[in-house]
Design a protein around this motif. Structure first.
Motif, short mmCIF file in Angstrom:
data_model
loop_
_atom_site.label_atom_id
_atom_site.label_comp_id
_atom_site.label_asym_id
_atom_site.label_seq_id
_atom_site.Cartn_x
_atom_site.Cartn_y
_atom_site.Cartn_z
N VAL A 94 -20.89 7.52 1.74
CA VAL A 94 -20.71 7.67 3.19
C VAL A 94 -22.05 7.87 3.88
N GLU A 95 -22.88 8.74 3.32
CA GLU A 95 -24.18 9.02 3.93
C GLU A 95 -25.08 7.78 3.92
N PRO A 103 -19.91 0.03 8.30
CA PRO A 103 -18.74 0.71 8.88
C PRO A 103 -17.79 1.36 7.90
N THR A 104 -17.81 0.94 6.62
CA THR A 104 -16.78 1.43 5.69
C THR A 104 -17.35 1.74 4.32
N VAL A 105 -16.64 2.63 3.62
CA VAL A 105 -16.85 2.90 2.20
C VAL A 105 -15.52 2.71 1.51
N GLY A 106 -15.51 1.91 0.44
CA GLY A 106 -14.26 1.62 -0.26
C GLY A 106 -14.12 2.39 -1.55
N LEU A 131 -13.20 14.76 2.64
CA LEU A 131 -13.92 13.49 2.57
C LEU A 131 -13.78 12.70 3.86
N VAL A 132 -12.57 12.68 4.42
CA VAL A 132 -12.35 11.96 5.67
C VAL A 132 -13.13 12.62 6.81
N ILE A 142 -13.29 5.57 5.50
CA ILE A 142 -13.01 5.39 4.08
C ILE A 142 -11.81 4.47 3.94
N VAL A 143 -11.99 3.37 3.21
CA VAL A 143 -10.92 2.39 3.03
C VAL A 143 -10.45 2.42 1.58
N ILE A 144 -9.15 2.30 1.40
CA ILE A 144 -8.52 2.38 0.09
C ILE A 144 -7.91 1.03 -0.27
#
Length: 295
Positions: A94-95, A103-106, A131-132, A142-144
């Motif tokens: 994320v950082e 824009p996203t972390v998967g 985390l969110v 955060i994308v799953i």
């Protein structure tokens, strides 16, 4: 929309080579592997993300004109032993994403196989709440991915509690977004378009992978697959070589207002084994999707 791919399939190539080749082929984005530096899939050194690494990665994307759609780190956030380590690395992803304007972390929700599903969902709320919030404070989602990950459960049950629209709706209450991958829905008997339509607004990233049904296999093993080491009744392919109706999927994304990246996740065993074969698989995917994914 933009068309890209997940870099993990080219683990033997450095990020510069991957990005330059992608741009030459007409791809517009990369979903970059962000596993720990000791992992061969890593293309961003998230665990050593200093100013030099920031400038290195930023320079690659500036020179090639590609978009960085996501930092990918797909591991089990609920693992009974390794979960805290995975959670900490998600924070580092994320950082790094925030510093790069990504824009996203998967990642995966995952599962603790020693707990019931209900208890896993309670554990996930406790794990992903912080985390969110960390991601939100950094302007990152955060994308799953809705992968089943049966290999994470000793009896082959779903190891990632994000595989169905029912679970997506639960995830959204935690502030998580969906990295939609239709290939896993085909393997669960779910219509990818019917599942997609009500949830387009909560999709922040899309992965493009196809599913081939292997003739006759399910008649021997059943839906849940083999209990031995023999092959299952389906396998993943690059888009265009399986059962996913990409015209309907991409049209539903357009209709629902999705304007993000469609990222090819290359896990095709036919087009694997060498860099040349992986690249050819990516070209096949590009040929399937390019006329559908319009900017």
């Amino acid at each position: 929309m933009k068309l890209g791919f997940l870099t993990a399939c080219l683990a033997e190539s450095d990020l510069t080579d991957v990005a330059e080749w992608a741009a030459d082929q007409g791809f517009e984005a990369l979903e970059v592997a962000g596993w720990p530096s000791s992992d061969e899939r890593s293309h961003i050194r998230v665990d050593r993300f200093d100013d030099a690494e920031l400038e290195r990665v930023r320079g690659v994307f500036t020179r090639t004109g590609l978009a960085l759609s996501s930092i990918a780190y797909y591991e089990n956030n609920l693992h009974p032993e390794h979960g805290p380590r995975v959670n900490a690395h998600v924070r580092r992803c994320v950082e790094a994403a925030a510093a790069l304007g990504c824009p996203t972390v998967g990642t995966f929700v995952g599962r603790d196989p020693g707990l019931t599903v209900r208890d896993n969902l309670k554990k996930a709320a406790d794990v992903f709440g912080p985390l969110v919030e960390h991601a939100r404070a950094h302007g990152v989602a955060i994308v799953i991915e809705n992968c089943v990950m049966r290999s994470w459960h000793p009896d082959g049950y779903p190891g990632n509690l994000a595989y169905s629209p029912e679970l997506w709706e639960w995830m959204f209450t935690l502030g998580l977004k969906l990295n939609y991958d239709p290939s896993h829905l085909v393997a669960l008997g779910i219509d990818p378009v019917a599942a997609l339509r009500p949830h387009v607004g909560d999709i922040a990233h899309v992965q493009a992978k196809d599913t081939e049904i292997l003739p006759g296999r399910i008649d021997r093993t059943g839906f849940y697959g083999p209990i031995s080491g023999e092959k299952g009744w389906y396998r993943f392919r690059v888009p265009g070589l399986g059962r996913v109706d990409w015209t309907r999927v991409i049209d539903a994304l357009h209709e629902g207002g999705y304007t993000g990246v469609v990222s090819v996740e290359h896990e095709d065993p036919v087009w694997s084994g060498t860099t040349a074969k992986v690249r050819e698989g990516l070209r096949i995917a590009h040929g399937t999707l390019r006329h559908l994914v319009r900017g």
